[in-house]
Motif scaffolding. Structure first.
Motif, mmCIF file in Angstrom:
data_model
loop_
_atom_site.group_PDB
_atom_site.id
_atom_site.type_symbol
_atom_site.label_atom_id
_atom_site.label_comp_id
_atom_site.label_asym_id
_atom_site.label_seq_id
_atom_site.Cartn_x
_atom_site.Cartn_y
_atom_site.Cartn_z
ATOM 1 N N ARG A 72 42.789 49.823 32.795
ATOM 2 C CA ARG A 72 42.254 51.098 33.284
ATOM 3 C C ARG A 72 40.726 51.063 33.344
ATOM 4 N NH1 ARG A 72 46.576 53.029 30.101
ATOM 5 N NH2 ARG A 72 45.201 53.347 28.304
ATOM 6 N N GLU A 73 40.121 50.460 32.347
ATOM 7 C CA GLU A 73 38.661 50.354 32.334
ATOM 8 C C GLU A 73 38.175 49.470 33.474
ATOM 9 O OE1 GLU A 73 35.065 48.835 29.346
ATOM 10 O OE2 GLU A 73 37.073 49.203 28.552
ATOM 11 N N ALA A 74 38.864 48.347 33.692
ATOM 12 C CA ALA A 74 38.496 47.454 34.789
ATOM 13 C C ALA A 74 38.659 48.151 36.139
ATOM 14 C CB ALA A 74 39.342 46.186 34.737
ATOM 15 N N ALA A 75 39.759 48.901 36.295
ATOM 16 C CA ALA A 75 39.984 49.628 37.542
ATOM 17 C C ALA A 75 38.875 50.640 37.788
ATOM 18 C CB ALA A 75 41.341 50.325 37.511
ATOM 19 N N ALA A 76 38.456 51.333 36.726
ATOM 20 C CA ALA A 76 37.365 52.302 36.867
ATOM 21 C C ALA A 76 36.063 51.631 37.261
ATOM 22 C CB ALA A 76 37.185 53.066 35.552
ATOM 23 N N ASP A 77 35.914 50.342 36.905
ATOM 24 C CA ASP A 77 34.712 49.585 37.260
ATOM 25 C C ASP A 77 34.813 48.942 38.641
ATOM 26 O OD1 ASP A 77 33.468 50.212 34.894
ATOM 27 O OD2 ASP A 77 34.079 48.369 33.874
ATOM 28 N N GLY A 78 35.944 49.174 39.345
ATOM 29 C CA GLY A 78 36.091 48.666 40.701
ATOM 30 C C GLY A 78 36.893 47.397 40.838
ATOM 31 N N VAL A 79 37.472 46.881 39.756
ATOM 32 C CA VAL A 79 38.308 45.689 39.846
ATOM 33 C C VAL A 79 39.622 46.061 40.538
ATOM 34 C CG1 VAL A 79 39.574 43.935 38.527
ATOM 35 C CG2 VAL A 79 37.298 44.669 37.781
#
Length: 230
Positions: A72-79
């Motif tokens: 979820r954190e990576a997705a929020a960073d655009g991954v």
């Protein structure tokens, strides 16, 4: 780029995904969920299977694995993150996308080829297609029926976050070509941004020419396009 394919206990499509991405010359590695995301992760795939035996609800236990907080954190960073079949169930259960996948209307496991209509062609996952194009991709699931409150589905449609719908080979939708009873024939949806998507059909099983149709290649190419857009 390196796509982390997250393996949970019960995953069984992780190697299929790795092989399909390798065929497209996209670097990928299978990552055991307890090991966390590698530092060089530039894409994440949640593969199909039966994580934790589908106990409680399909995807519910895997969604609570500590690695999903990293996802979820990576997705929020655009991954870019793609969830397929059980990965789509995990994606919904973990809040990456809205709605839920539940027992097929037939109450049976269904494994067959289906037709999908591309609802929009301006996302990384669908840029290889034309809007309204019909593609053939297999399904293999017992809990693939997409459910969401009617008012929220209307909002998702208004926000243009529906990626694919089940249809016939001409592109017509309806209950007679809806393999699992999903609301409004929905087969795939976007998360809060276009780099996150979940879909019930298996694009990795429609990528390598040796094993059948290749219409799924365009979906997996989304990992490359999402990174290029960053």
């Amino acid at each position: 780029m390196t796509v982390a394919i997250i393996r949970f206990g019960g995953s069984n499509c992780d190697r299929d995904a790795e092989r399909a991405l390798a065929h497209l010359e996209i670097d990928a590695e299978i990552v055991w969920h307890e090991d966390g995301l590698p530092e060089d992760t530039t894409g994440i795939m949640l593969p199909g299977g039966f994580s934790y035996g589908d106990y409680l609800r399909a995807g519910a236990m895997a969604a609570r694995s500590p690695i999903m907080a990293e996802v979820r954190e990576a997705a929020a960073d655009g991954v870019p993150v793609l969830g397929v079949c059980n990965g789509a169930q995990i994606g919904c259960e973990s809040g990456l996308t809205e709605g839920a996948f539940t027992t097929n209307e037939s109450a049976r496991f269904q494994c067959e080829h289906v037709y999908l209509r591309v609802e929009r062609a301006d996302t990384p996952w669908t840029a290889a297609y034309e809007e309204g194009e019909v593609i053939e991709i297999p399904i293999a699931h017992g809990e693939g029926r997409y459910e969401i409150r009617d008012e929220r589905l209307t909002e998702l449609e208004d926000e243009n976050r529906i990626l694919f719908r089940y249809c016939d080979e001409t592109g017509e939708t309806g209950p007679e070509v809806n393999p699992n009873g999903s609301k409004h024939n929905v087969a795939g949806v976007l998360g809060d941004h276009e780099g996150v998507a979940v879909l019930m059909p298996h694009p990795e099983r429609a990528t390598v020419p040796d094993v059948g149709p290749t219409a799924g290649q365009g979906v997996l190419r989304g990992f490359e396009r999402a990174v290029e857009l960053e």
